[in-house]
Every structure is written in C-alpha cells, then in structure tokens.
Write a protein that holds these residues in place. Sequence first.
Motif, PDB file in Angstrom:
ATOM      1  N   ILE A  19      22.580 -22.716  -9.308  1.00  0.00           N
ATOM      2  CA  ILE A  19      21.401 -23.341  -8.961  1.00  0.00           C
ATOM      3  C   ILE A  19      21.417 -23.363  -7.176  1.00  0.00           C
ATOM      4  N   ASP A  21      19.723 -24.226  -3.966  1.00  0.00           N
ATOM      5  CA  ASP A  21      18.729 -25.294  -3.008  1.00  0.00           C
ATOM      6  C   ASP A  21      19.046 -24.991  -1.602  1.00  0.00           C
ATOM      7  N   ARG A  26      24.987 -25.395  -6.232  1.00  0.00           N
ATOM      8  CA  ARG A  26      25.453 -26.074  -7.641  1.00  0.00           C
ATOM      9  C   ARG A  26      26.053 -24.973  -8.504  1.00  0.00           C
ATOM     10  N   LYS A 329      11.975 -28.876 -21.269  1.00  0.00           N
ATOM     11  CA  LYS A 329      12.784 -28.037 -20.325  1.00  0.00           C
ATOM     12  C   LYS A 329      12.742 -28.566 -19.170  1.00  0.00           C
ATOM     13  N   ARG A 330      13.597 -28.276 -18.218  1.00  0.00           N
ATOM     14  CA  ARG A 330      13.685 -28.570 -16.936  1.00  0.00           C
ATOM     15  C   ARG A 330      14.035 -27.275 -16.070  1.00  0.00           C
ATOM     16  N   SER A 331      12.877 -26.613 -15.497  1.00  0.00           N
ATOM     17  CA  SER A 331      12.629 -25.416 -15.002  1.00  0.00           C
ATOM     18  C   SER A 331      13.798 -25.349 -13.726  1.00  0.00           C
ATOM     19  N   ASP A 332      13.795 -26.549 -12.950  1.00  0.00           N
ATOM     20  CA  ASP A 332      14.563 -26.596 -11.810  1.00  0.00           C
ATOM     21  C   ASP A 332      15.950 -26.526 -11.922  1.00  0.00           C
ATOM     22  N   LEU A 333      16.480 -26.562 -13.137  1.00  0.00           N
ATOM     23  CA  LEU A 333      17.982 -26.474 -13.431  1.00  0.00           C
ATOM     24  C   LEU A 333      18.120 -25.174 -14.500  1.00  0.00           C
ATOM     25  N   THR A 334      17.048 -24.429 -14.743  1.00  0.00           N
ATOM     26  CA  THR A 334      17.231 -23.343 -15.497  1.00  0.00           C
ATOM     27  C   THR A 334      17.302 -23.615 -16.559  1.00  0.00           C
ATOM     28  N   THR A 392      16.973 -36.570 -20.276  1.00  0.00           N
ATOM     29  CA  THR A 392      16.990 -35.791 -19.401  1.00  0.00           C
ATOM     30  C   THR A 392      18.132 -34.408 -19.690  1.00  0.00           C
ATOM     31  N   THR A 394      20.710 -31.710 -19.307  1.00  0.00           N
ATOM     32  CA  THR A 394      21.573 -31.356 -18.320  1.00  0.00           C
ATOM     33  C   THR A 394      22.302 -30.180 -18.256  1.00  0.00           C
TER      34      THR A 394
END
Length: 406
Positions: A19, A21, A26, A329-334, A392, A394
């Motif tokens: 990820i 940023d 990360r 989904k969490r698009s920010d964490l793919t 959430t 992860t």
Amino acid sequence: MSKERQLQGMKISGKVATIFDGYNVRLYINRGRLHGDRNAIPITWLVSPETLIVDGQQEVYDVTKPINLTTSNNGKKEIWNITPILSNNPVLAEEYADPDIIRYGDMYYLYPTTDGFVGWSGYQLSVFSSKDLVNWTNEGIILDLKSEVEYQNQCGRKVGIVPWATGNAWAPAITEKNGKFYYYFCGHDKNTQKKAIGVAVSDSPIGPFKAKEKPLLTMEDCQSSGIEMGQTIDPAVYQENDKSYLLFGNGHAAIVELKQNMVEIIPETVKNIEGAEDFREAICVNKIDNVYHFTWSSDDTGSENYSVNYGISHSLFGPIDFKYKLLEKRSDLTILGTGHHSILYIEEEDKYLIAYHRFLTPLGQIQSGFGYHREVCFDWLEYKDGLFKKVTPTHKGIRIKWEGEQ
C-alpha cells in the motif's frame, strides 16, 4: 501506478500486499506465504525508467524492521519509508474460499472450498487444523466429488467419494453430535443436473468421511415444499437443545430441521426466512442472549462489493430485522469481495472471530475471474450492547505477534 512515481513496486519471496501512501509504503509480509528467514529476505525493487537506487540497496533485508530507500531520476530524489508489517491474512497460503470454522477439544478445524478453478469447478474438499488459529496444518483431502474409487490422501487417510455428484464442491459446513461429525457440502447432482447439498459422516473432524449415496437436500425438495429458491447451496448448520437445523439458499434464504440421525431432513419443516435484505447466499445464525443474530452474503462473489449483511430476530425462523452491513470492502487497503463467512466464539478471548474470503491479494495477479480466485481471512468481530459491530477487514488478521516477538 503513476508513471511519475519512481518506486513502482517490489518483488519479494512470497506474495505481499503493498500500500502506497505518498512516500510511505506499507508492505504486508504474510506468515503463510513467506519463504525463508524473515531477517534475511531478498527484495528486488521495481523502479521507473531512468531511475537509480542511490541509498538503501542491499542483497537481503530484515523485514521485521523499517526499510529506508532513496531513488533518483534526472537529479530528482525521492526518499521512501517502507514499513514491513507481519500479517496473518490470508490465513492459508493457497487459494480457498467459503470457510467454515469449528473448535473441538483444544483444536480448531477449518473447512473451505478449494478455489482457483474456472467457473467454480473444483471437486475436492480438504480440512486444516490448528492449535492457535495462526499456524495451520493441511490434514488432506476428505472428499472427492469426481472420483469413483476411494484413495488415500497425503496424510494416509481415506478420501471419501460422492456417488451422486460430478463436481462443484462448494461451501462446506460441519457440526459434531453424539461423538460423530456431520459434514454438509454442495455438489452438482448428475441425475438432475442441478446443485444439491450432501452429507458425509466421520468419527473424527479430519476423517475419513463417508458420504451418503444420495443428496440430503435438492431443488426438488424445495419445489415440493412450495418455497422460493434459486439454487440449493451453501449450507450452515445450527443446533439448539436437541434439535438441529440446516440454513441454506441462493436468491432466497431458507431453513429446514434435520432428523435426529442428522443425515435426513424433515420435509414439512422447510420454509423461507423472511427479512434477509439483499440476500444472495450463505446465511448463518448465532444465538446470543436469547436473540438470533443472522448474517448472510449479498451481491455476487465475483463483485468487489460482495459483502456480509446483518440482522436479528427473536425467532430462528424469522422474520429478520435488518441492521446494517457487517463486513464490506476496504478499497484503501486493496481488500475487495469480502463475504461468505462463518462466526466462532473464542471463549478464553471472550471474542467472536469471523472467517471469510476476499479477492486474491495482492491485486493485479489476475485480470479476470476474481470470484474464483479468493483467499481465506480472519478478523475479530466485536459484540457490544446487544449487537455485532461492523468488522474492519485487515491484512494483519488476528494474533499478529510472530514467534520470538515480545
């Protein structure tokens, strides 16, 4: 990725999710996929054309510590702060989906769909065992829906055959009763050319399992009962007092009571469960404080919006009072396509664990067929003030500490 960014990515032993940023990266190092000593892992940095690595280049890296890297392109320097994060998701190194998890004695057992087959055409089902929910042992294939003869798996146990099926081994669920283990699974019925739910029995959670000669539950059973149903798939088993039930369905949620022998249904008890908003498949239930907590999958497993919905009822048979999306989904964490789950209470932690699948990570390995390239993950599910709280998802997963860490 932006062509202006000098650091494009990296190649590392095993598959990792990365990820970006800004100039902070990360790097999720997965326990199950990591090959070699994590204190000396070779990493190949992928940089844009004309870019040089001017500081931080090494043959191997200690991925338990931050990594600093400086790149330069035509005099423009970029300083990268790379944080390796030791992670436990996915739980299994290979492609699996639709996880059902139980605890028996001091061991946990995980029963997934074997994934990675075009059109969900897998035909073998396996079981995994663990003492700590992190380190999993493959106990081998337990059912083969295509084979006509029994054979031994890699652990020396007999693999059961399913006389009525020709493949499409999907979405298993298991329970123990009176010292025997009853394993429910989906398959393609060669007689009707439709999906059906079968059952196999064993004296042990790892087998060998003996499948019944005929399906337990078929589309014909649903039609005879007058209920609405798309496909007879995705069983989840629930026991209360001395009674046992199978929840199932596609397009419409349903429930049926099992006979005491656990291998036959009571036909007159088949009914639809109302109130499962945007229901697609995979409904299950947990009873807490005399309230039934229903969870089910919505959208399509091939969609990045595949998710888990949640509602409650004061009756096992509904109607359900829909609450909200529990897992998405969490698009920010793919992290995409999160669904088809099971929920287990861990008594000593006083926590609920949700096992589910998501699209294979890191994203980009495949260009199509996301719905049959999936991986199994665990995260904690909080219960507070009478309700499950939104999960959430992860990369870290649960029990993030590795061996030797404080």
